[in-house]
Structures are given as C-alpha cells and as structure tokens.
Design a protein around this motif. Structure first.
Motif, PDB file in Angstrom:
ATOM      1  N   PRO A 153       0.854  -1.197   0.000  1.00  0.00           N
ATOM      2  CA  PRO A 153       0.000   0.000   0.000  1.00  0.00           C
ATOM      3  C   PRO A 153       0.885   1.241   0.000  1.00  0.00           C
ATOM      4  O   PRO A 153       2.056   1.162   0.395  1.00  0.00           O
ATOM      5  CB  PRO A 153      -0.764  -0.132   1.328  1.00  0.00           C
ATOM      6  N   PRO A 154       0.335   2.380  -0.414  1.00  0.00           N
ATOM      7  CA  PRO A 154       1.194   3.581  -0.541  1.00  0.00           C
ATOM      8  C   PRO A 154       1.768   4.055   0.782  1.00  0.00           C
ATOM      9  O   PRO A 154       2.766   4.773   0.786  1.00  0.00           O
ATOM     10  CB  PRO A 154       0.250   4.633  -1.131  1.00  0.00           C
ATOM     11  N   TRP A 155       1.152   3.673   1.913  1.00  0.00           N
ATOM     12  CA  TRP A 155       1.666   4.160   3.199  1.00  0.00           C
ATOM     13  C   TRP A 155       2.812   3.301   3.725  1.00  0.00           C
ATOM     14  O   TRP A 155       3.339   3.548   4.784  1.00  0.00           O
ATOM     15  CB  TRP A 155       0.531   4.239   4.233  1.00  0.00           C
ATOM     16  N   LYS A 156       3.208   2.268   2.963  1.00  0.00           N
ATOM     17  CA  LYS A 156       4.367   1.463   3.390  1.00  0.00           C
ATOM     18  C   LYS A 156       5.586   1.835   2.574  1.00  0.00           C
ATOM     19  O   LYS A 156       5.464   2.117   1.373  1.00  0.00           O
ATOM     20  CB  LYS A 156       4.071  -0.021   3.178  1.00  0.00           C
ATOM     21  N   THR A 166       8.123  -4.219  -7.401  1.00  0.00           N
ATOM     22  CA  THR A 166       7.116  -3.704  -6.468  1.00  0.00           C
ATOM     23  C   THR A 166       5.939  -3.112  -7.226  1.00  0.00           C
ATOM     24  O   THR A 166       6.111  -2.402  -8.212  1.00  0.00           O
ATOM     25  CB  THR A 166       7.744  -2.606  -5.581  1.00  0.00           C
ATOM     26  N   ILE A 167       4.740  -3.425  -6.739  1.00  0.00           N
ATOM     27  CA  ILE A 167       3.526  -2.784  -7.253  1.00  0.00           C
ATOM     28  C   ILE A 167       2.870  -2.098  -6.058  1.00  0.00           C
ATOM     29  O   ILE A 167       2.647  -2.726  -5.025  1.00  0.00           O
ATOM     30  CB  ILE A 167       2.540  -3.812  -7.855  1.00  0.00           C
ATOM     31  N   VAL A 168       2.576  -0.803  -6.207  1.00  0.00           N
ATOM     32  CA  VAL A 168       1.897  -0.082  -5.127  1.00  0.00           C
ATOM     33  C   VAL A 168       0.407  -0.032  -5.453  1.00  0.00           C
ATOM     34  O   VAL A 168       0.024   0.386  -6.539  1.00  0.00           O
ATOM     35  CB  VAL A 168       2.468   1.349  -4.984  1.00  0.00           C
ATOM     36  N   ILE A 238     -12.031   1.995 -12.480  1.00  0.00           N
ATOM     37  CA  ILE A 238     -11.080   2.654 -13.395  1.00  0.00           C
ATOM     38  C   ILE A 238     -10.405   3.826 -12.688  1.00  0.00           C
ATOM     39  O   ILE A 238      -9.200   4.034 -12.801  1.00  0.00           O
ATOM     40  CB  ILE A 238     -11.784   3.140 -14.688  1.00  0.00           C
ATOM     41  N   ARG A 239     -11.194   4.562 -11.918  1.00  0.00           N
ATOM     42  CA  ARG A 239     -10.612   5.703 -11.201  1.00  0.00           C
ATOM     43  C   ARG A 239      -9.508   5.215 -10.241  1.00  0.00           C
ATOM     44  O   ARG A 239      -8.438   5.783 -10.150  1.00  0.00           O
ATOM     45  CB  ARG A 239     -11.713   6.412 -10.412  1.00  0.00           C
ATOM     46  N   ASN A 240      -9.823   4.136  -9.545  1.00  0.00           N
ATOM     47  CA  ASN A 240      -8.853   3.557  -8.620  1.00  0.00           C
ATOM     48  C   ASN A 240      -7.614   3.061  -9.375  1.00  0.00           C
ATOM     49  O   ASN A 240      -6.468   3.260  -8.944  1.00  0.00           O
ATOM     50  CB  ASN A 240      -9.534   2.411  -7.850  1.00  0.00           C
ATOM     51  N   ALA A 241      -7.852   2.450 -10.556  1.00  0.00           N
ATOM     52  CA  ALA A 241      -6.731   1.921 -11.350  1.00  0.00           C
ATOM     53  C   ALA A 241      -5.836   3.055 -11.849  1.00  0.00           C
ATOM     54  O   ALA A 241      -4.610   2.925 -11.873  1.00  0.00           O
ATOM     55  CB  ALA A 241      -7.266   1.104 -12.522  1.00  0.00           C
ATOM     56  N   ARG A 242      -6.468   4.169 -12.245  1.00  0.00           N
ATOM     57  CA  ARG A 242      -5.677   5.329 -12.704  1.00  0.00           C
ATOM     58  C   ARG A 242      -4.766   5.808 -11.568  1.00  0.00           C
ATOM     59  O   ARG A 242      -3.597   6.126 -11.774  1.00  0.00           O
ATOM     60  CB  ARG A 242      -6.602   6.484 -13.099  1.00  0.00           C
ATOM     61  N   GLU A 243      -5.359   5.875 -10.368  1.00  0.00           N
ATOM     62  CA  GLU A 243      -4.579   6.322  -9.220  1.00  0.00           C
ATOM     63  C   GLU A 243      -3.401   5.356  -8.999  1.00  0.00           C
ATOM     64  O   GLU A 243      -2.272   5.778  -8.767  1.00  0.00           O
ATOM     65  CB  GLU A 243      -5.482   6.355  -7.970  1.00  0.00           C
ATOM     66  N   ASN A 244      -3.687   4.065  -9.117  1.00  0.00           N
ATOM     67  CA  ASN A 244      -2.619   3.081  -8.904  1.00  0.00           C
ATOM     68  C   ASN A 244      -1.530   3.191  -9.967  1.00  0.00           C
ATOM     69  O   ASN A 244      -0.349   3.035  -9.667  1.00  0.00           O
ATOM     70  CB  ASN A 244      -3.203   1.663  -8.844  1.00  0.00           C
ATOM     71  N   ARG A 246      -0.661   5.914 -11.436  1.00  0.00           N
ATOM     72  CA  ARG A 246       0.115   7.096 -11.048  1.00  0.00           C
ATOM     73  C   ARG A 246       1.090   6.766  -9.920  1.00  0.00           C
ATOM     74  O   ARG A 246       2.251   7.140  -9.962  1.00  0.00           O
ATOM     75  CB  ARG A 246      -0.836   8.210 -10.580  1.00  0.00           C
ATOM     76  N   LEU A 247       0.578   6.038  -8.925  1.00  0.00           N
ATOM     77  CA  LEU A 247       1.425   5.696  -7.782  1.00  0.00           C
ATOM     78  C   LEU A 247       2.650   4.890  -8.204  1.00  0.00           C
ATOM     79  O   LEU A 247       3.672   4.888  -7.536  1.00  0.00           O
ATOM     80  CB  LEU A 247       0.625   4.881  -6.750  1.00  0.00           C
ATOM     81  N   ASN A 248       2.503   4.167  -9.317  1.00  0.00           N
ATOM     82  CA  ASN A 248       3.614   3.342  -9.800  1.00  0.00           C
ATOM     83  C   ASN A 248       4.395   4.022 -10.930  1.00  0.00           C
ATOM     84  O   ASN A 248       5.197   3.365 -11.598  1.00  0.00           O
ATOM     85  CB  ASN A 248       3.089   1.989 -10.271  1.00  0.00           C
ATOM     86  N   GLN A 249       4.089   5.292 -11.140  1.00  0.00           N
ATOM     87  CA  GLN A 249       4.749   6.063 -12.204  1.00  0.00           C
ATOM     88  C   GLN A 249       4.655   5.412 -13.578  1.00  0.00           C
ATOM     89  O   GLN A 249       5.590   5.405 -14.354  1.00  0.00           O
ATOM     90  CB  GLN A 249       6.228   6.307 -11.868  1.00  0.00           C
ATOM     91  N   VAL A 250       3.515   4.755 -13.810  1.00  0.00           N
ATOM     92  CA  VAL A 250       3.285   4.278 -15.184  1.00  0.00           C
ATOM     93  C   VAL A 250       2.056   5.020 -15.696  1.00  0.00           C
ATOM     94  O   VAL A 250       0.924   4.591 -15.475  1.00  0.00           O
ATOM     95  CB  VAL A 250       3.133   2.740 -15.303  1.00  0.00           C
TER      96      VAL A 250
END
Ligand SMILES: C[S@@+](CC[C@H](N)C(=O)[O-])C[C@H]1O[C@@H](n2cnc3c(N)ncnc32)[C@H](O)[C@@H]1O
Length: 355
Positions: A153-156, A166-168, A238-244, A246-250
């Motif tokens: 998760p992003p908080w780790k 790693t996948i966030v 989809i919104r959640n996937a977009r955020e993910n 972004r979190l993974n810089q892809v």
C-alpha cells in the motif's frame, strides 16, 4: 458478500441485514446455491454483474460508491463463510449518509422482506471515518509473492532490495490488492512469461480485460510492456486503477484505461474474470491476438475446478481457429482457484518447467 472500499474519508452508515438460513434445503451445498440464486435475483436491480455490484449503480441507488463482491457459491464448504453460520447470514451494507441509509432500509425491506421469513434489517450505525482509515490500514499491509512480486500500500515504505518487483496499490473500489489467489496466479505466470519471452518485452502490447484495481496492468508495465489496454466495466474501479498507475509512475502513455475493449493488436491477454464472462468474451478476446516473434500468451484466471473443461475447450477452439493450429496450455492452482495459460508449445513448456 463483502464490501471493499477501504478509502472512506467521511463517516459511513452501516446497515446490518440478516438473512435466515434457507430452512427447506437440507444439504449445505443446496443451501448455498439456494442462497446465492436468491441474492443474485434480488440484487439484479442494483446492477449485479459477474459477482460485483457496480459501484456507479450502487451509488445511484443510494449506497456508498463502492463495489461489492458476491461469492460465486462454488467455494468448498471448508472455506465457505455461509455454511459456517448457524442461524442467519449477516451482511453489512455501507451508506454515505443517514438519510441514504434510511432510504436503503426502506427499499431493502420492501424488496427482500416478503421473500424470506425471518429477514431482518437493523437501524443504521454510524462508523467514523478515522476508524475506517485505521481498519483499512490494518486490513491491507501488503503481500509478498515470491519469486517476483511485492505488493504494497502507498503508506508502506518500498524495500531497498531489488530482489522483487514492487507494485503499489491503494485499496479502493477496484478488485485486486494482490491478496486474492486469482490475481496471484496471473502475476506468477506473468513473471515467468517475461523471463522466458525471447523477443523484446519492451515492444509488447498487452490487453488486461477486467482490470479492477489495475494491478495486472501495472504489473505488465512494471515488467516493461510498451502499452497496456486496461478494460474495466466499472468506472469507479477505473478511477482507482488510474490512481494506482500514477502511484507506480506508469502514466497514461503506457496504460490506456477504457470501459469497452477496442480493436488493437495484443500479444499477451490477461483476463481474471469469472467463467461466464470468459466464455461470453472468448471470440472478442482472441480476435486481435497477434504473436510477437512467434510468441503470444493468453492467461485466464478466476476459475474453479468445475469451470476448467468448458473454458479450456472454448479457448482451444477459438485459438485454433485464429492461428490454424492447436495451442498448448498449462493449468495452475492455488487453493480452490485455477488459472489457464495458453500459448505456443515452447513458451508454455518453459513456464511449466519453472513452476
Ligand atoms: C476478479 S476482478 C479482477 C481484477 C484484477 N484484474 C485482478 O486480477 O485482481 C474482475 C474485474 O472484471 C470486471 N468486469 C467484469 N465483467 C467485465 C466486462 N464484461 N468487461 C470489462 N470488465 C469486466 C469487474 O468489474 C472486476 O473489476
């Protein structure tokens, strides 16, 4: 049935619904089937689709915007929470406001109470946002999936060692934090596939059908795929996937999110969806499959044992028609879940050898 949006920023109102166990069926299996048939029938107006109440439909109906999973009822009794309940089946439904909760209770009673004797709906209980954050952090602390993956998760903090990819994932409306066996089976095959793919993985075009949280799309991009078509019917997922992503810089140049599949050549297809969708979509999924230097792969997950024969037969048929020769496949299992990977003989036997 469980709710799974862990990202609530405000209070929610929890309504507890209790279904009486079906008294007329004597065998557990029959009880489960009876219960699920009943749930399917009664959740239909909320937009039930392949085990999920679509977030947008749930929201329109007054429920908090989130997806629900409805178990397919095919899990063995030993892992079936329904058969372990003695008197009634409690289900908790989360509403965004008290007035939505009261409206929901009214609709629930009207729609469901006449169908089952002993059906109960409790008054809404307020759940403070800060509790949700605590619960959510406690609920998802990440998953290690050797030999390839770590999902966090992003908080780790990301580990220093580069032994794992790693996948966030920020748990949200989309299915797929990496804790479910069906996702894990896909990620494992993807890891071995990339290891054995003889041509340039960086030129690879991937289709992720039913992308949920985007975990497999992100995984494919992390492995280096040039472009991923990420198809998901649920807009909130989809919104959640977009955020993910972004979190993974892809970013959006690598992963293309859409609600409907479009015609585009892919050499790898990932589809972690239940059998009915896999069967219904077989032709569409296979039609634009294009080998890259002779390599291609179709990974299907979300299957239980009883699904294997029909899904294997259907995809063998479609792939044979598409390529003019019979494909090879391998079968993987984790707990009661199965995945199938189809491809040319060489790559399938290489993966088989690694497993
Ligand atoms: C089991 S989840 C898989 C999520 C993620 N790919 C994973 O492996 O964890 C299946 C997803 O497929 C989506 N879905 C179901 N039917 C679909 C369809 N016909 N087209 C696109 N997405 C669909 C669901 O909304 C759900 O998010």
């Amino acid at each position: 049935m469980t709710t799974r949006n862990h990202q609530r920023e405000r209070s929610t109102f929890v309504v507890r619904v209790e279904f009486p166990r079906a008294s007329r069926a004597r065998v557990d299996q029959a009880q489960r089937q009876y219960f699920f048939a009943w749930v399917w029938q009664n959740l239909q107006p909320l937009g039930v689709h392949e085990g999920t109440v679509l977030s947008a439909d749930a929201s329109r109906w007054g429920l908090l915007t989130e997806s629900w999973e409805v178990d397919s009822g095919k899990a063995p009794a030993s892992r079936d929470w329904i058969s372990s309940i003695k008197k009634s089946l409690p289900i908790e439904i989360y509403f965004g406001t008290r007035s939505e909760a009261l409206r929901g209770i009214h609709v629930l009673k009207k729609a469901w109470a006449p169908a089952l004797k002993g059906f109960r709906v409790r008054a809404p209980r307020e759940q403070k946002a800060k509790d949700w954050n605590r619960i959510s952090k406690k609920a998802f602390s990440g998953v290690s999936l050797p030999p390839f993956w770590k999902i966090l998760p992003p908080w780790k903090k990301k580990p220093r060692s580069n032994r794992f990819r790693t996948i966030v994932i920020n748990p949200g409306a989309g299915f797929g934090t990496g804790t479910h066996e069906t996702t894990q089976l896909c990620l494992t095959v993807m890891g071995y596939l990339s290891q054995n793919w003889s041509s340039n993985w960086k030129e690879l075009q991937v289709l992720d059908f039913g992308s949920g949280s985007g975990i497999l799309s992100v995984g494919a991009a992390v492995l280096g795929a040039k472009s991923v078509d990420s198809v998901e019917i649920d807009p909130l997922a989809i919104r959640n996937a977009r955020e993910n992503a972004r979190l993974n810089q892809v970013g959006p140049s690598r992963i293309h999110f859409r609600q409907k599949q479009r015609r585009r050549k892919s050499s790898v297809i990932l589809a972690n969806i239940l059998k009915p969708v896999l069967l219904a979509e077989s032709k569409n999924l296979v039609r634009d499959l294009e080998p890259q230097n002779g390599n291609w792969c179709v990974i299907l997950s979300g299957l239980v044992k009883a699904d294997l024969t029909s899904v294997t037969r259907e995809y063998t048929r479609q792939l044979e028609k598409h390529f003019g020769s019979r494909p090879t496949h391998l079968k993987l299992q984790k707990k009661e879940w199965f995945a199938l990977a189809f491809g040319p003989r060489k790559i399938i036997s290489q993966i088989q050898h690694c497993l």
